[in-house]
Design a protein around this motif. Structure first.
Motif, PDB file in Angstrom:
ATOM      1  N   ARG A  98       7.386  -8.071  40.777  1.00  0.00           N
ATOM      2  CA  ARG A  98       7.460  -6.855  41.371  1.00  0.00           C
ATOM      3  C   ARG A  98       8.592  -6.008  41.191  1.00  0.00           C
ATOM      4  NH1 ARG A  98       4.284  -6.810  45.960  1.00  0.00           N
ATOM      5  NH2 ARG A  98       5.885  -5.685  47.214  1.00  0.00           N
ATOM      6  N   ASN A 113       7.585  -3.939  38.174  1.00  0.00           N
ATOM      7  CA  ASN A 113       6.901  -2.587  38.312  1.00  0.00           C
ATOM      8  C   ASN A 113       7.721  -2.001  39.315  1.00  0.00           C
ATOM      9  OD1 ASN A 113       4.868  -1.187  39.432  1.00  0.00           O
ATOM     10  ND2 ASN A 113       3.564  -2.635  38.119  1.00  0.00           N
ATOM     11  N   LEU A 142       8.017  -2.172  42.506  1.00  0.00           N
ATOM     12  CA  LEU A 142       7.631  -2.370  43.699  1.00  0.00           C
ATOM     13  C   LEU A 142       8.478  -2.928  44.675  1.00  0.00           C
ATOM     14  CD1 LEU A 142       3.938  -3.898  43.358  1.00  0.00           C
ATOM     15  CD2 LEU A 142       4.627  -1.488  43.972  1.00  0.00           C
ATOM     16  N   ARG A 181       6.725   6.667  36.995  1.00  0.00           N
ATOM     17  CA  ARG A 181       5.315   6.690  36.957  1.00  0.00           C
ATOM     18  C   ARG A 181       4.391   6.656  35.810  1.00  0.00           C
ATOM     19  NH1 ARG A 181       3.489  11.952  39.363  1.00  0.00           N
ATOM     20  NH2 ARG A 181       1.384  11.098  38.679  1.00  0.00           N
ATOM     21  N   ARG A 223       4.836   2.721  34.656  1.00  0.00           N
ATOM     22  CA  ARG A 223       4.066   2.169  35.440  1.00  0.00           C
ATOM     23  C   ARG A 223       2.547   2.163  35.029  1.00  0.00           C
ATOM     24  NH1 ARG A 223       5.721   3.394  41.590  1.00  0.00           N
ATOM     25  NH2 ARG A 223       7.019   1.502  42.061  1.00  0.00           N
ATOM     26  N   ARG A 224       2.334   3.169  34.139  1.00  0.00           N
ATOM     27  CA  ARG A 224       0.954   3.327  33.595  1.00  0.00           C
ATOM     28  C   ARG A 224       0.917   2.145  32.374  1.00  0.00           C
ATOM     29  NH1 ARG A 224       0.614   9.792  32.194  1.00  0.00           N
ATOM     30  NH2 ARG A 224       1.600   9.258  30.491  1.00  0.00           N
ATOM     31  N   MET A 239      -1.282  -4.075  36.728  1.00  0.00           N
ATOM     32  CA  MET A 239      -0.997  -5.508  37.656  1.00  0.00           C
ATOM     33  C   MET A 239      -2.217  -5.863  38.075  1.00  0.00           C
ATOM     34  SD  MET A 239       2.253  -5.241  40.050  1.00  0.00           S
ATOM     35  CE  MET A 239       2.841  -6.627  40.860  1.00  0.00           C
ATOM     36  N   PHE A 294      -3.521  -8.698  41.115  1.00  0.00           N
ATOM     37  CA  PHE A 294      -2.735  -9.170  42.481  1.00  0.00           C
ATOM     38  C   PHE A 294      -3.648 -10.530  42.836  1.00  0.00           C
ATOM     39  CE2 PHE A 294      -1.595  -4.770  42.186  1.00  0.00           C
ATOM     40  CZ  PHE A 294      -0.583  -5.001  42.754  1.00  0.00           C
ATOM     41  N   ALA A 339      -6.151  -6.897  46.105  1.00  0.00           N
ATOM     42  CA  ALA A 339      -5.717  -5.860  46.306  1.00  0.00           C
ATOM     43  C   ALA A 339      -6.574  -4.425  45.970  1.00  0.00           C
ATOM     44  CB  ALA A 339      -4.280  -5.583  45.878  1.00  0.00           C
ATOM     45  N   GLY A 344      -7.513   3.036  38.303  1.00  0.00           N
ATOM     46  CA  GLY A 344      -6.473   2.869  37.167  1.00  0.00           C
ATOM     47  C   GLY A 344      -5.922   3.841  36.361  1.00  0.00           C
ATOM     48  N   GLY A 352      -2.427   7.600  37.166  1.00  0.00           N
ATOM     49  CA  GLY A 352      -1.472   7.869  36.446  1.00  0.00           C
ATOM     50  C   GLY A 352      -1.558   8.973  35.384  1.00  0.00           C
ATOM     51  N   THR A 391      -0.927  -3.863  50.912  1.00  0.00           N
ATOM     52  CA  THR A 391      -1.279  -4.388  49.466  1.00  0.00           C
ATOM     53  C   THR A 391      -1.945  -3.485  48.713  1.00  0.00           C
ATOM     54  OG1 THR A 391      -3.190  -5.750  49.971  1.00  0.00           O
ATOM     55  CG2 THR A 391      -1.032  -6.809  49.753  1.00  0.00           C
ATOM     56  N   GLN A 392      -3.049  -2.802  49.255  1.00  0.00           N
ATOM     57  CA  GLN A 392      -3.849  -1.933  48.511  1.00  0.00           C
ATOM     58  C   GLN A 392      -3.232  -0.771  48.235  1.00  0.00           C
ATOM     59  OE1 GLN A 392      -7.661  -1.275  51.121  1.00  0.00           O
ATOM     60  NE2 GLN A 392      -7.723  -3.114  51.953  1.00  0.00           N
ATOM     61  N   ALA A 427      -1.066  -1.464  45.328  1.00  0.00           N
ATOM     62  CA  ALA A 427      -1.893  -1.664  44.023  1.00  0.00           C
ATOM     63  C   ALA A 427      -2.192  -0.300  43.335  1.00  0.00           C
ATOM     64  CB  ALA A 427      -3.244  -2.260  44.287  1.00  0.00           C
ATOM     65  N   ALA A 476       1.071   0.747  42.004  1.00  0.00           N
ATOM     66  CA  ALA A 476       1.486   0.189  40.550  1.00  0.00           C
ATOM     67  C   ALA A 476       0.606   0.726  39.558  1.00  0.00           C
ATOM     68  CB  ALA A 476       0.981  -1.351  40.740  1.00  0.00           C
ATOM     69  N   THR A 477      -0.295   1.591  39.732  1.00  0.00           N
ATOM     70  CA  THR A 477      -1.088   2.345  38.580  1.00  0.00           C
ATOM     71  C   THR A 477      -0.281   3.326  38.046  1.00  0.00           C
ATOM     72  OG1 THR A 477      -2.307   3.748  39.940  1.00  0.00           O
ATOM     73  CG2 THR A 477      -3.301   1.602  39.409  1.00  0.00           C
ATOM     74  N   GLY A 478       0.781   3.941  38.710  1.00  0.00           N
ATOM     75  CA  GLY A 478       1.664   5.045  38.349  1.00  0.00           C
ATOM     76  C   GLY A 478       1.041   6.199  39.103  1.00  0.00           C
ATOM     77  N   ALA A 479       0.066   6.040  40.160  1.00  0.00           N
ATOM     78  CA  ALA A 479      -0.271   7.267  40.974  1.00  0.00           C
ATOM     79  C   ALA A 479       0.898   7.964  41.377  1.00  0.00           C
ATOM     80  CB  ALA A 479      -1.263   6.648  41.865  1.00  0.00           C
ATOM     81  N   SER A 480       0.605   9.426  41.935  1.00  0.00           N
ATOM     82  CA  SER A 480       1.678   9.974  42.501  1.00  0.00           C
ATOM     83  C   SER A 480       1.676   9.597  43.906  1.00  0.00           C
ATOM     84  CB  SER A 480       1.494  11.593  42.269  1.00  0.00           C
ATOM     85  OG  SER A 480       0.241  11.984  43.002  1.00  0.00           O
ATOM     86  N   GLN A 527      -1.702  10.985  45.341  1.00  0.00           N
ATOM     87  CA  GLN A 527      -2.894  10.304  45.066  1.00  0.00           C
ATOM     88  C   GLN A 527      -2.754   8.858  45.781  1.00  0.00           C
ATOM     89  OE1 GLN A 527      -1.897  10.397  40.726  1.00  0.00           O
ATOM     90  NE2 GLN A 527      -3.635  11.439  40.280  1.00  0.00           N
TER      91      GLN A 527
END
Lengths: 263, 240
Positions: free
Chosen positions: A46, A49, A51, A75, A78-79, A83, A85, A89, A103, A106, B144-145, B148, B151-155, B158
């Motif tokens: 974590r 990434n 988090l 960001r 992170r692309r 990840m 889980f 998740a 996915g 980003g 956690t959702q 997740a 973690a994808t790099g979303a703004s 988003q």
């Protein structure tokens, strides 16, 4: 490609989860991270990434320090990290397709993603990946209709559609039955080999880790205790990582169970 | 002992003559109020339509404001816990604590009598209600959702659209129809203070002691409420 230097993470509660971890993962290398509960395995992933924010230390991915990044840059970084889980998740109320396409968030602007107008190339990639993980008939099902193994496959597809350089995998099999666990592990490792992805896989099941990976790192009390090939996991080493226990059964079971594997 | 004492107090402050008289008056009223004056229905179409509109528009306006307030008030989505969250909570508490009839009275003084005052009164009263239930739903989402998606790099937006909104959508729909259902009932009485709708007719009929008209209006209100219950049951069923 990924280099972690003297990583320390101290929680607000005062728990020292990571105590100066040094770790280097090369391109295309699949690595298992083992260790007792509370050893800092999840925290390590974590932190990579972000988090969780590391207390001190450096994490270099493709020549950039993640610990110091500002949000825009983070960001983009992170692309490059897919990840996966433990409890999948997935966004339960979205369809399989929407989950996989998430996915790509980003790479896609807000309104395009909000209106579900992803580029055709992304949609094609999603179909391709779903076929690869064996879910091409479930595209429009809602995530909460799937079984555990199927959900984890969606999770894998979501991570891979990011076109990452590295996969961060947190206990991918902890909620799955033994057979599905193996299938999932095999799938992850195959995909990594195929795409030359590096991976850090947190895993409780030592035998399962030994079956699939090239390198095992043992963590205890937030520090690296062992780093080497899976064959190096002797009873002495396991005692060093986990504490005193009879380890013969765990190690031998690897050879016995090998005959059962089917996919 | 206490019972006897209480009874004495109640008894002292009751005009017993009126109580003994009640059955007779009730029968009297019943005979005067029946049968309902059916012809009067021709004048009620517009007011009942107004009432439905007050409730619907009021709910809509309330939701438009309640959604951002809820996001600002929820612990896990607020941009600042020490400044913005208390402000959002204050909005919720203050709008919720005052009955829509009182809001209507105030608003009539400010913007004059009519349907618009009714709409705004309903809207203000509903903001707190909707925002409170919604922010509680936001606080209960599965983090956690959200992680997740992060973690994808979303703004940030988003993450909201993909990680949070799908999780609270059923709650949102439920709250919206529930409040609409309540607002239909509340808007029927708003006319009593001059804020438009069927209540105006009810007040007028009461003032001239036109009991058969009152009966018809009450029947109409009953039908409107049954209708709204039916709709909200349908919507809730469809979404959840």
């Amino acid at each position: 490609m990924l280099e972690i230097k003297q990583l320390v993470k101290k929680y607000h509660t005062g728990d020292l989860a990571l105590n100066g971890v040094d770790l280097k993962v090369e391109k295309g290398q699949v690595m298992a991270l083992i260790g007792p509960s509370g050893a800092g395995k999840s925290t390590l992933i974590r932190c990579v990434n972000r988090l969780e924010k590391a207390t001190s230390g450096e994490i270099w991915l493709n020549g950039e320090n993640i610990v110091k990044m500002r949000s825009g840059k983070l960001r983009r970084a992170r692309r490059n990290m897919g990840m996966i889980f433990q409890e999948y998740a997935l966004v339960e109320r979205l369809t399989v397709m929407e989950n996989v396409l998430s996915g790509r968030l980003g790479y896609v602007g807000f309104w395009r993603s909000f209106l579900r107008k992803f580029p055709q190339s992304d949609i094609n990639a999603a179909f391709g990946l779903l076929e690869k993980v064996g879910l091409d008939t479930m595209v429009n099902k809602r995530a909460d209709e799937l079984s555990g193994g199927q959900r984890q496959r969606v999770g894998i597809a979501r991570a891979l559609i990011q076109k990452p350089d590295i996969l961060l995998v947190d206990e991918p099999t902890a909620s799955l039955d033994p057979k599905t666990s193996r299938q999932i592990m095999r799938l992850i490792c195959e995909l990594c080999r195929e795409r030359e992805l590096a991976a850090i896989i947190n895993i409780h099941d030592v035998a399962l880790a030994q079956m699939f990976v090239q390198r095992v790192v043992g963590l205890r009390f937030g520090a690296v205790q062992f780093d080497g090939p899976p064959e190096g996991l002797t009873p002495d080493v396991l005692t060093m990582i986990y504490g005193e226990e009879d380890w013969e059964a765990t190690i031998e079971s690897v050879d016995d169970e090998d005959d059962l594997v089917t996919l | 002992m206490i019972f006897t004492y209480c009874w004495q107090q109640i008894s002292k402050s009751t005009t017993w003559f009126f109580v003994w008289d009640a059955p007779r008056i009730a029968t009297d009223l019943w005979t005067r109020a029946t049968p309902p004056k059916w012809e009067y229905i021709s004048q009620l179409g517009k007011p009942i339509w107004d009432t439905l509109n007050i409730a619907t528009l009021g709910t809509l306006f309330a939701l438009i404001i309640a959604v951002p307030v809820a996001f600002l008030a929820a612990r896990n989505t607020t941009p600042s816990r020490f400044i913005i969250r208390p402000i959002a909570l204050l909005i919720i508490v203050s709008t919720r604590s005052i009955n829509s009839l009182i809001w209507a009275l105030l608003l009539i003084a400010i913007i004059g009598p009519g349907v618009f005052a009714g709409v705004i009164a309903i809207a203000i009263r509903s903001i707190g209600f909707c925002a409170k239930l919604l922010y509680e739903a936001i606080e209960e989402i599965d983090e956690t959702q959200v992680e997740a998606i992060t973690a994808t790099g979303a703004s940030r937006w988003q993450v909201m659209a993909y990680g949070i909104v799908p999780q609270i959508l059923p709650a949102f729909a439920g709250i919206a129809v529930f409040r609409w259902d309540i607002n239909i009932r509340e808007s029927t009485v708003l006319g009593l203070v001059g804020a438009g709708g069927i209540g105006l007719q009810l007040n007028a009929s009461l003032n001239v002691l036109a009991w058969p008209q009152v009966t018809l209006i009450l029947i109409l209100i009953l039908l409107a409420v049954i209708f709204s219950e039916w709709i909200s049951a349908k919507v809730r069923h469809a979404i959840i």
